[in-house]
Write a protein that holds these residues in place. Sequence first.
Motif, PDB file in Angstrom:
ATOM      1  N   THR A   4       0.835  -1.202   0.000  1.00 10.48           N
ATOM      2  CA  THR A   4       0.000   0.000   0.000  1.00 10.48           C
ATOM      3  C   THR A   4       0.870   1.251   0.000  1.00 10.48           C
ATOM      4  OG1 THR A   4      -0.154  -0.079   2.406  1.00 10.48           O
ATOM      5  CG2 THR A   4      -1.929  -1.140   1.160  1.00 10.48           C
ATOM      6  N   SER A   5       2.182   1.064  -0.033  1.00 10.81           N
ATOM      7  CA  SER A   5       3.120   2.190  -0.009  1.00 10.81           C
ATOM      8  C   SER A   5       3.440   2.730  -1.392  1.00 10.81           C
ATOM      9  CB  SER A   5       4.425   1.784   0.667  1.00 10.81           C
ATOM     10  OG  SER A   5       4.188   1.426   1.989  1.00 10.81           O
ATOM     11  N   ILE A   6       3.277   1.891  -2.412  1.00  6.03           N
ATOM     12  CA  ILE A   6       3.627   2.287  -3.773  1.00  6.03           C
ATOM     13  C   ILE A   6       2.374   2.732  -4.520  1.00  6.03           C
ATOM     14  CG2 ILE A   6       4.556   1.513  -5.975  1.00  6.03           C
ATOM     15  CD1 ILE A   6       6.310  -0.445  -4.375  1.00  6.03           C
ATOM     16  N   ARG A   7       2.415   3.956  -5.033  1.00  5.04           N
ATOM     17  CA  ARG A   7       1.278   4.501  -5.770  1.00  5.04           C
ATOM     18  C   ARG A   7       1.319   4.093  -7.230  1.00  5.04           C
ATOM     19  NH1 ARG A   7       0.501   9.465  -8.601  1.00  5.04           N
ATOM     20  NH2 ARG A   7       2.490  10.196  -7.834  1.00  5.04           N
ATOM     21  N   LYS A   8       2.519   4.136  -7.837  1.00  3.14           N
ATOM     22  CA  LYS A   8       2.622   3.899  -9.270  1.00  3.14           C
ATOM     23  C   LYS A   8       4.051   3.500  -9.619  1.00  3.14           C
ATOM     24  CE  LYS A   8       2.123   6.532 -13.572  1.00  3.14           C
ATOM     25  NZ  LYS A   8       1.797   7.824 -14.142  1.00  3.14           N
ATOM     26  N   THR A   9       4.188   2.664 -10.640  1.00  2.00           N
ATOM     27  CA  THR A   9       5.507   2.336 -11.174  1.00  2.00           C
ATOM     28  C   THR A   9       5.482   2.498 -12.688  1.00  2.00           C
ATOM     29  OG1 THR A   9       5.004  -0.016 -11.419  1.00  2.00           O
ATOM     30  CG2 THR A   9       6.027   0.657  -9.358  1.00  2.00           C
ATOM     31  N   GLU A  10       6.621   2.876 -13.235  1.00  2.00           N
ATOM     32  CA  GLU A  10       6.798   2.971 -14.689  1.00  2.00           C
ATOM     33  C   GLU A  10       8.192   2.477 -15.023  1.00  2.00           C
ATOM     34  OE1 GLU A  10       6.201   6.952 -16.097  1.00  2.00           O
ATOM     35  OE2 GLU A  10       4.066   6.914 -15.689  1.00  2.00           O
ATOM     36  N   TYR A  11       8.346   1.973 -16.243  1.00  2.00           N
ATOM     37  CA  TYR A  11       9.656   1.501 -16.683  1.00  2.00           C
ATOM     38  C   TYR A  11       9.893   1.955 -18.109  1.00  2.00           C
ATOM     39  CZ  TYR A  11      13.518  -1.530 -17.941  1.00  2.00           C
ATOM     40  OH  TYR A  11      14.731  -1.996 -18.371  1.00  2.00           O
ATOM     41  N   ASP A  12      11.075   2.507 -18.357  1.00  2.00           N
ATOM     42  CA  ASP A  12      11.474   2.926 -19.699  1.00  2.00           C
ATOM     43  C   ASP A  12      12.580   1.981 -20.170  1.00  2.00           C
ATOM     44  OD1 ASP A  12      12.538   4.064 -21.989  1.00  2.00           O
ATOM     45  OD2 ASP A  12      12.529   6.089 -21.202  1.00  2.00           O
ATOM     46  N   PRO A  13      12.256   1.062 -21.091  1.00  2.00           N
ATOM     47  CA  PRO A  13      13.259   0.094 -21.534  1.00  2.00           C
ATOM     48  C   PRO A  13      14.419   0.721 -22.307  1.00  2.00           C
ATOM     49  CG  PRO A  13      11.248  -0.134 -22.818  1.00  2.00           C
ATOM     50  CD  PRO A  13      10.966   0.854 -21.728  1.00  2.00           C
ATOM     51  N   ASP A  14      14.200   1.868 -22.951  1.00  2.00           N
ATOM     52  CA  ASP A  14      15.284   2.523 -23.694  1.00  2.00           C
ATOM     53  C   ASP A  14      16.365   3.064 -22.755  1.00  2.00           C
ATOM     54  OD1 ASP A  14      14.073   1.996 -26.176  1.00  2.00           O
ATOM     55  OD2 ASP A  14      12.895   3.842 -26.047  1.00  2.00           O
ATOM     56  N   SER A  15      15.935   3.727 -21.689  1.00  2.00           N
ATOM     57  CA  SER A  15      16.892   4.293 -20.734  1.00  2.00           C
ATOM     58  C   SER A  15      17.177   3.345 -19.569  1.00  2.00           C
ATOM     59  CB  SER A  15      16.376   5.624 -20.189  1.00  2.00           C
ATOM     60  OG  SER A  15      15.180   5.417 -19.457  1.00  2.00           O
ATOM     61  N   LYS A  16      16.376   2.275 -19.464  1.00  2.00           N
ATOM     62  CA  LYS A  16      16.486   1.285 -18.377  1.00  2.00           C
ATOM     63  C   LYS A  16      16.305   1.933 -17.007  1.00  2.00           C
ATOM     64  CE  LYS A  16      19.319  -1.863 -21.004  1.00  2.00           C
ATOM     65  NZ  LYS A  16      20.564  -2.607 -21.117  1.00  2.00           N
ATOM     66  N   ILE A  17      15.339   2.871 -16.944  1.00  2.00           N
ATOM     67  CA  ILE A  17      15.035   3.550 -15.685  1.00  2.00           C
ATOM     68  C   ILE A  17      13.699   3.053 -15.149  1.00  2.00           C
ATOM     69  CG2 ILE A  17      14.471   5.754 -14.584  1.00  2.00           C
ATOM     70  CD1 ILE A  17      16.457   7.073 -16.479  1.00  2.00           C
ATOM     71  N   LEU A  18      13.713   2.598 -13.902  1.00  2.00           N
ATOM     72  CA  LEU A  18      12.510   2.196 -13.192  1.00  2.00           C
ATOM     73  C   LEU A  18      12.116   3.344 -12.269  1.00  2.00           C
ATOM     74  CD1 LEU A  18      10.377   0.151 -12.225  1.00  2.00           C
ATOM     75  CD2 LEU A  18      12.093  -0.683 -10.588  1.00  2.00           C
ATOM     76  N   SER A  19      10.887   3.822 -12.407  1.00  2.00           N
ATOM     77  CA  SER A  19      10.382   4.929 -11.588  1.00  2.00           C
ATOM     78  C   SER A  19       9.305   4.400 -10.655  1.00  2.00           C
ATOM     79  CB  SER A  19       9.793   6.026 -12.476  1.00  2.00           C
ATOM     80  OG  SER A  19      10.752   6.475 -13.401  1.00  2.00           O
ATOM     81  N   VAL A  20       9.394   4.784  -9.382  1.00  2.00           N
ATOM     82  CA  VAL A  20       8.428   4.347  -8.373  1.00  2.00           C
ATOM     83  C   VAL A  20       7.978   5.572  -7.582  1.00  2.00           C
ATOM     84  CG1 VAL A  20       8.037   2.870  -6.362  1.00  2.00           C
ATOM     85  CG2 VAL A  20       9.616   2.124  -8.163  1.00  2.00           C
ATOM     86  N   TRP A  21       6.667   5.787  -7.524  1.00  2.00           N
ATOM     87  CA  TRP A  21       6.091   6.870  -6.738  1.00  2.00           C
ATOM     88  C   TRP A  21       5.482   6.279  -5.476  1.00  2.00           C
ATOM     89  CZ3 TRP A  21       6.215   6.850 -11.963  1.00  2.00           C
ATOM     90  CH2 TRP A  21       6.583   8.023 -12.610  1.00  2.00           C
ATOM     91  N   PHE A  22       5.733   6.957  -4.344  1.00  2.00           N
ATOM     92  CA  PHE A  22       5.236   6.474  -3.066  1.00  2.00           C
ATOM     93  C   PHE A  22       4.008   7.256  -2.615  1.00  2.00           C
ATOM     94  CE2 PHE A  22       9.528   4.982  -3.367  1.00  2.00           C
ATOM     95  CZ  PHE A  22       9.427   3.689  -2.883  1.00  2.00           C
TER      96      PHE A  22
END
Length: 55
Positions: A4-22
């Motif tokens: 319940t701590s994570i609001r949203k996740t996104e992943y960009d395969p080109d830059s290989k960046i994983l983004s996580v919003w709390f």
Amino acid sequence: MPSTSIRKTEYDPDSKILSVWFVASGKLYESEGVPPETFAATTSRNHPVPSGCER
């Protein structure tokens, strides 16, 4: 059990960046150099994505 701590996740395969919003802080955490297969493994049906998160 879903997080319940994570609001949203996104992943960009080109830059290989994983983004996580709390949820509580609203802060964004970004992890660089995440291989696509690692992201795929953490979002597979065997590893549930927290409620409200996007795949």
